[in-house]
Write a protein that holds these residues in place. Sequence first.
Motif, PDB file in Angstrom:
ATOM      1  N   PRO A  62       0.841  -1.193   0.000  1.00 41.56           N
ATOM      2  CA  PRO A  62       0.000   0.000   0.000  1.00 41.56           C
ATOM      3  C   PRO A  62       0.881   1.250   0.000  1.00 41.56           C
ATOM      4  CG  PRO A  62      -0.021  -1.045   2.155  1.00 41.56           C
ATOM      5  CD  PRO A  62       0.742  -1.950   1.237  1.00 41.56           C
ATOM      6  N   MET A  63       0.488   2.254  -0.770  1.00 32.48           N
ATOM      7  CA  MET A  63       1.263   3.481  -0.895  1.00 32.48           C
ATOM      8  C   MET A  63       0.499   4.626  -0.244  1.00 32.48           C
ATOM      9  SD  MET A  63       2.990   4.829  -4.333  1.00 32.48           S
ATOM     10  CE  MET A  63       3.980   6.283  -4.388  1.00 32.48           C
ATOM     11  N   TYR A  64       1.184   5.393   0.589  1.00 35.89           N
ATOM     12  CA  TYR A  64       0.590   6.497   1.324  1.00 35.89           C
ATOM     13  C   TYR A  64       1.297   7.799   0.964  1.00 35.89           C
ATOM     14  CZ  TYR A  64      -1.730   2.990   4.127  1.00 35.89           C
ATOM     15  OH  TYR A  64      -2.522   1.941   4.531  1.00 35.89           O
ATOM     16  N   ALA A  65       0.559   8.910   1.021  1.00 40.09           N
ATOM     17  CA  ALA A  65       1.152  10.206   0.721  1.00 40.09           C
ATOM     18  C   ALA A  65       0.518  11.292   1.579  1.00 40.09           C
ATOM     19  CB  ALA A  65       0.968  10.548  -0.754  1.00 40.09           C
ATOM     20  N   CYS A  66       1.293  12.350   1.809  1.00 41.83           N
ATOM     21  CA  CYS A  66       0.802  13.506   2.561  1.00 41.83           C
ATOM     22  C   CYS A  66       0.076  14.459   1.613  1.00 41.83           C
ATOM     23  CB  CYS A  66       1.960  14.220   3.259  1.00 41.83           C
ATOM     24  SG  CYS A  66       3.091  15.091   2.152  1.00 41.83           S
ATOM     25  N   ALA A  67      -0.651  15.403   2.166  1.00 38.76           N
ATOM     26  CA  ALA A  67      -1.441  16.339   1.366  1.00 38.76           C
ATOM     27  C   ALA A  67      -0.568  17.183   0.441  1.00 38.76           C
ATOM     28  CB  ALA A  67      -2.270  17.237   2.279  1.00 38.76           C
ATOM     29  N   VAL A  68       0.610  17.600   0.900  1.00 42.60           N
ATOM     30  CA  VAL A  68       1.490  18.434   0.083  1.00 42.60           C
ATOM     31  C   VAL A  68       1.964  17.654  -1.140  1.00 42.60           C
ATOM     32  CG1 VAL A  68       3.707  19.644   0.035  1.00 42.60           C
ATOM     33  CG2 VAL A  68       2.208  19.879   2.017  1.00 42.60           C
ATOM     34  N   CYS A  69       2.379  16.413  -0.960  1.00 38.98           N
ATOM     35  CA  CYS A  69       2.864  15.603  -2.079  1.00 38.98           C
ATOM     36  C   CYS A  69       1.726  15.204  -3.021  1.00 38.98           C
ATOM     37  CB  CYS A  69       3.605  14.374  -1.571  1.00 38.98           C
ATOM     38  SG  CYS A  69       5.217  14.780  -0.837  1.00 38.98           S
ATOM     39  N   ILE A  70       0.533  14.971  -2.472  1.00 40.40           N
ATOM     40  CA  ILE A  70      -0.616  14.678  -3.325  1.00 40.40           C
ATOM     41  C   ILE A  70      -0.932  15.894  -4.188  1.00 40.40           C
ATOM     42  CG2 ILE A  70      -3.097  14.226  -3.348  1.00 40.40           C
ATOM     43  CD1 ILE A  70      -2.618  12.470  -0.838  1.00 40.40           C
ATOM     44  N   ALA A  71      -0.845  17.092  -3.614  1.00 45.45           N
ATOM     45  CA  ALA A  71      -1.091  18.308  -4.387  1.00 45.45           C
ATOM     46  C   ALA A  71      -0.062  18.458  -5.504  1.00 45.45           C
ATOM     47  CB  ALA A  71      -1.070  19.532  -3.468  1.00 45.45           C
ATOM     48  N   GLU A  72       1.189  18.138  -5.241  1.00 44.15           N
ATOM     49  CA  GLU A  72       2.234  18.215  -6.268  1.00 44.15           C
ATOM     50  C   GLU A  72       1.979  17.206  -7.381  1.00 44.15           C
ATOM     51  OE1 GLU A  72       5.566  19.390  -8.412  1.00 44.15           O
ATOM     52  OE2 GLU A  72       4.463  20.398  -6.813  1.00 44.15           O
ATOM     53  N   LEU A  73       1.629  15.979  -7.014  1.00 43.17           N
ATOM     54  CA  LEU A  73       1.313  14.958  -8.004  1.00 43.17           C
ATOM     55  C   LEU A  73       0.105  15.381  -8.833  1.00 43.17           C
ATOM     56  CD1 LEU A  73       1.841  12.136  -9.174  1.00 43.17           C
ATOM     57  CD2 LEU A  73       0.376  11.228  -7.356  1.00 43.17           C
ATOM     58  N   ASP A  74      -0.909  15.911  -8.184  1.00 42.33           N
ATOM     59  CA  ASP A  74      -2.103  16.386  -8.873  1.00 42.33           C
ATOM     60  C   ASP A  74      -1.739  17.483  -9.873  1.00 42.33           C
ATOM     61  OD1 ASP A  74      -5.128  16.577  -9.045  1.00 42.33           O
ATOM     62  OD2 ASP A  74      -4.630  18.625  -8.440  1.00 42.33           O
ATOM     63  N   TYR A  75      -0.886  18.411  -9.477  1.00 39.99           N
ATOM     64  CA  TYR A  75      -0.452  19.480 -10.371  1.00 39.99           C
ATOM     65  C   TYR A  75       0.247  18.905 -11.602  1.00 39.99           C
ATOM     66  CZ  TYR A  75       2.214  23.180 -12.465  1.00 39.99           C
ATOM     67  OH  TYR A  75       2.762  24.041 -13.384  1.00 39.99           O
ATOM     68  N   MET A  76       1.151  17.957 -11.393  1.00 43.99           N
ATOM     69  CA  MET A  76       1.904  17.390 -12.513  1.00 43.99           C
ATOM     70  C   MET A  76       0.977  16.670 -13.490  1.00 43.99           C
ATOM     71  SD  MET A  76       5.518  16.314 -10.624  1.00 43.99           S
ATOM     72  CE  MET A  76       5.020  14.656 -10.516  1.00 43.99           C
ATOM     73  N   VAL A  77       0.000  15.936 -12.979  1.00 38.61           N
ATOM     74  CA  VAL A  77      -0.955  15.231 -13.841  1.00 38.61           C
ATOM     75  C   VAL A  77      -1.782  16.238 -14.631  1.00 38.61           C
ATOM     76  CG1 VAL A  77      -3.013  13.761 -13.839  1.00 38.61           C
ATOM     77  CG2 VAL A  77      -1.040  13.142 -12.440  1.00 38.61           C
ATOM     78  N   ARG A  78      -2.286  17.267 -13.958  1.00 42.47           N
ATOM     79  CA  ARG A  78      -3.102  18.283 -14.638  1.00 42.47           C
ATOM     80  C   ARG A  78      -2.285  19.052 -15.673  1.00 42.47           C
ATOM     81  NH1 ARG A  78      -8.015  19.650 -11.772  1.00 42.47           N
ATOM     82  NH2 ARG A  78      -8.131  18.460  -9.845  1.00 42.47           N
ATOM     83  N   ASP A  79      -1.034  19.375 -15.343  1.00 43.85           N
ATOM     84  CA  ASP A  79      -0.184  20.094 -16.277  1.00 43.85           C
ATOM     85  C   ASP A  79       0.098  19.251 -17.519  1.00 43.85           C
ATOM     86  OD1 ASP A  79       1.439  22.478 -16.900  1.00 43.85           O
ATOM     87  OD2 ASP A  79       3.107  21.043 -16.773  1.00 43.85           O
ATOM     88  N   GLU A  80       0.360  17.985 -17.331  1.00 41.49           N
ATOM     89  CA  GLU A  80       0.604  17.097 -18.471  1.00 41.49           C
ATOM     90  C   GLU A  80      -0.649  16.986 -19.337  1.00 41.49           C
ATOM     91  OE1 GLU A  80       2.985  14.541 -20.883  1.00 41.49           O
ATOM     92  OE2 GLU A  80       3.398  16.117 -19.439  1.00 41.49           O
ATOM     93  N   GLN A  81      -1.820  16.902 -18.709  1.00 43.23           N
ATOM     94  CA  GLN A  81      -3.058  16.829 -19.487  1.00 43.23           C
ATOM     95  C   GLN A  81      -3.284  18.125 -20.262  1.00 43.23           C
ATOM     96  OE1 GLN A  81      -5.086  14.028 -19.860  1.00 43.23           O
ATOM     97  NE2 GLN A  81      -5.711  15.326 -21.556  1.00 43.23           N
ATOM     98  N   ARG A  82      -2.961  19.247 -19.646  1.00 46.03           N
ATOM     99  CA  ARG A  82      -3.081  20.534 -20.330  1.00 46.03           C
ATOM    100  C   ARG A  82      -2.186  20.569 -21.560  1.00 46.03           C
ATOM    101  NH1 ARG A  82       0.020  24.582 -21.094  1.00 46.03           N
ATOM    102  NH2 ARG A  82       1.574  23.811 -19.632  1.00 46.03           N
TER     103      ARG A  82
END
Length: 84
Positions: free
Chosen positions: A47-67
């Motif tokens: 199981p993989m766990y992440a903090c809110a700050v790292c989840i926000a960074e991952l979310d940004y990278m995914v959204r930026d790539e989709q853009r």
Amino acid sequence: MTQSWYPTAQTGDGNEWITGRCWLYCRRKGIRVTWIGPACTPNGERPMYACAVCIAELDYMVRDEQRRIDLGEPPARPDTGHHP
């Protein structure tokens, strides 16, 4: 251009948060983390766990790539041929 981002995971958002280690970028221990999915390697699955700050960074990278894709721009990194 102003970009509107939806809020990402954070303590109190309805997800199950525990105290543990962030498996993403910061690798901090003893902080609030939530399960984000399994980490699969040739040696097994955990199981993989992440903090809110790292989840926000991952979310940004995914959204930026989709853009970039939506605008017809080349990917941020070369295609490695690996597609989940």
